[in-house]
Enzyme design. Sequence first.
Site, short mmCIF file in Angstrom:
data_model
loop_
_atom_site.label_atom_id
_atom_site.label_comp_id
_atom_site.label_asym_id
_atom_site.label_seq_id
_atom_site.Cartn_x
_atom_site.Cartn_y
_atom_site.Cartn_z
N HIS A 70 52.50 41.58 33.37
CA HIS A 70 52.03 43.15 33.24
C HIS A 70 52.63 44.09 33.98
O HIS A 70 53.58 44.79 33.34
CB HIS A 70 50.52 42.96 33.63
CG HIS A 70 49.60 42.31 32.96
ND1 HIS A 70 49.49 42.43 31.54
CD2 HIS A 70 48.80 41.10 33.35
CE1 HIS A 70 48.57 41.47 31.24
NE2 HIS A 70 48.27 40.62 32.02
N LYS B 61 34.04 37.16 26.80
CA LYS B 61 34.58 37.11 25.59
C LYS B 61 35.19 35.73 25.16
O LYS B 61 35.38 35.11 24.12
CB LYS B 61 35.54 38.06 25.19
CG LYS B 61 35.01 39.50 24.93
CD LYS B 61 34.01 39.49 23.70
CE LYS B 61 33.61 41.00 23.45
NZ LYS B 61 32.48 41.25 22.56
N HIS C 160 50.05 36.98 37.74
CA HIS C 160 49.63 38.08 37.36
C HIS C 160 49.86 39.29 38.33
O HIS C 160 49.36 39.07 39.34
CB HIS C 160 48.21 38.13 36.85
CG HIS C 160 47.92 37.37 35.60
ND1 HIS C 160 48.25 36.19 35.45
CD2 HIS C 160 47.34 37.92 34.40
CE1 HIS C 160 48.11 35.93 33.96
NE2 HIS C 160 47.69 37.00 33.62
N PHE D 238 35.16 41.16 29.64
CA PHE D 238 36.34 40.40 28.89
C PHE D 238 36.18 39.02 29.07
O PHE D 238 36.51 38.32 28.17
CB PHE D 238 37.56 41.04 29.50
CG PHE D 238 38.79 40.21 28.97
CD1 PHE D 238 39.37 40.33 27.67
CD2 PHE D 238 39.43 39.27 29.98
CE1 PHE D 238 40.36 39.62 27.33
CE2 PHE D 238 40.32 38.70 29.49
CZ PHE D 238 40.97 38.82 28.07
N HIS E 110 47.64 32.18 27.69
CA HIS E 110 46.71 31.44 28.24
C HIS E 110 46.11 30.24 27.11
O HIS E 110 45.96 30.69 25.91
CB HIS E 110 45.34 31.99 28.59
CG HIS E 110 45.83 33.21 29.75
ND1 HIS E 110 45.79 32.81 31.12
CD2 HIS E 110 46.02 34.48 29.55
CE1 HIS E 110 46.07 34.02 31.79
NE2 HIS E 110 46.13 34.84 30.85
#
Length: 735
Positions: free
Chosen positions: A618, A402, A596, A399, A329
């Site tokens: 993933h 962050k 994803h 997350f 990203h």
Amino acid sequence: MGDPDPPADVVPLPAELRGGPGARPLQSAWSLPGTPHSLKHFPVDLRTSMDGKYKEIAEELFCRSLAENEMRTAPYEFPEESPIEQLEERRQRLERQISQDVKLFKEQNDSLVDHVPKEREALLEREFQRVTISGEEKCGVPFTDLLDAAKSVVKALFVREKYMGLSLQSFCKTTARYLQELSEKPLETRGYEEVPETPVAADAPVHPPFAEQHPYEKWDPKNMPADLGFGLKMVDGVVHVYTKQDITDKSTELDLPYPDLQEFIADMNFLMALIINGPIKSFCYRRLQYLSNKFQMHVLLNEMKELAAQKKVPHRDFYNIRKVDTHIHASSCMNQKHLLRFIKRAMKKHLDEIVHVEKGKEQTLKEVFETMNLTAYDLSVDTLDVHADRNTFHRFDKFNAKYNPIGESILREIFIKTDNRVSGKYFAHIIKEVMADLEESKYQNAELRLSIYGRSRDEWDKLARWAVSHRVHSNNVRWLVQVPRLFDIYRTKKQLANFQEMLENIFLPLYEATIHPAQHPELHLFLEHVDGFDSVDDESKPEHHIFNLDSPLPGNWVEEDNPPYSYYLYYMYANMTVLNHLRRKRGFHTFVLRPHCGEAGPIHHLVSGFMVSENISHGLLLRKAPVLQYLYYLAQIGIAMSPLSNNSLFLSYHRNPLPEYLSRGLMVSLSTDDPLQFHFTKVSICGGHQPVTPRGAVGWARLGDGMKSVVGWGWWCSVAGGEMWLMMRWGHWQH
């Protein structure tokens, strides 16, 4: 590495026990101490004659085990009289001697035998030991189950081939060749993208495309392709194109194919039923186990041969083969130290620059940090607090937080956003620094993901203007546009009236830039370096709807609940398919869908991904679905995996299935995902970037079999000959 010479007091096993003809295997002696129960199987004379040697061997084994228990030493330690350095020197001398003997032998054969084909010599030179399975039943399942499973698996592959061909995405050539034998439809009419193979000379360096002139340096709207004068209208969530501006005349509609909703749902239901079928699950599980064991046997037989073949390749090693990060990203492509230094430099040089507007009042960078009671001296990696820790495990909300330096969303907006008060200047500068690092390392490349949210129609133009005005471009970087699945949030805030409005904001600007590039010149230039689309969000969020024929159409989806994953993917795929056919007519490059998928949540996400996605990111949940995992293997669907990212979010590092996927032959690659959250330094095995999964590194390549260089843009790694191949593909960048 060879084993050390056995000590002098070890009694060698007799030939009868070393597996000679007619020899019986030793049985487990669970009855020790005492007479081993297995001795009754041997003839009396053999048993009596061998008792003494059995006793010596057993006593020595017992003594060794006792000594190991007392000393707690590693079982692979070498005796003092044969240290590892001496053994390594002996092995290297032996290898050199063998190489010289082989070379001399070849020279003699060349002088004596001239009629041996060179191709045969090359084949013999790189021949590996191979394992074959004989017999009629090779799958370990009843024949009737095998027949049904094979038919269902082949039908599933035909389903994927149909959707890949419809959208002009690529389909595995090997699989297509075998499906052609089972299909009555000619291969050339089945429509999927044919990617030409790049010819590789034995010693010719081949490099990726390199633009000598900056593509954003000199451009003129007058030199753009002409306006087609087409009309556009979104109907039931899919854009329709008309040859005239008057869209009321249905006879002027262009025949641009896209998947029928009813057929799509029927195919998805078939695949859902397939993955829970008991006999098919057994068949696929056994095939996957067979592939794993076959790989382990290959490594056992050919590990040293592959290592020797790799050493024969001149110049190339892990550091100077091309590596591409296919899942990273842009807003977190730098490590935290890099971002910290950049923020400190900005605080020293641009304190008086207006960077934010709060409640109608303009704020300088100095005022922003004064409200936080912080100075440049106070900042550190710890206060930045962007590293994902154990508190983010199964907490996607934490997350996402962050991404905010020092926990302040205002700093995220200032430094890592493209649309802000400074027009994304800081973000452009830090991205260009990352690009400079990649260019300096020369062999590292990245595919950075930028976001389009679908809240307004001008997002694409703003993003393209950011890239062109700040000259954010590198020969080592391509773009992939991600669409966060956040309709429920926008609907709750009354920013969107329905889901179709979101689709219009995402896709209509792309159609307009394709039909009339001069009206969107920056977007036309920017799209030349965009590879495809991604659908991204927390997959573990509960879905309250099942995508079926009763689901409301996008124009009628006015609820505040988020549409399900497969709903997003279908309408993104359908609009991308029409767009690809339109761009193909204009001679522009096409796009791919790489979402994803399978990181968390329901298993049916992977079903949708199998149908409409060229590659996915993933894919962790494939470990729980043997049928889907086998289908992904047969179709060779690329899976960009990020073990370091998964370790902080959904799956601990030691349970990550990447090695298992690799051994079974799935097309997997390593990717970084978010270096800002997961990496500390630039030091790595790749020479210049983050540890474990370095920025710009997808994996490693096997350079044996006379391959002199790894060429082109690396996309996916897959099993071939016991190690990882860095698969090459120009794909949609070749324009």
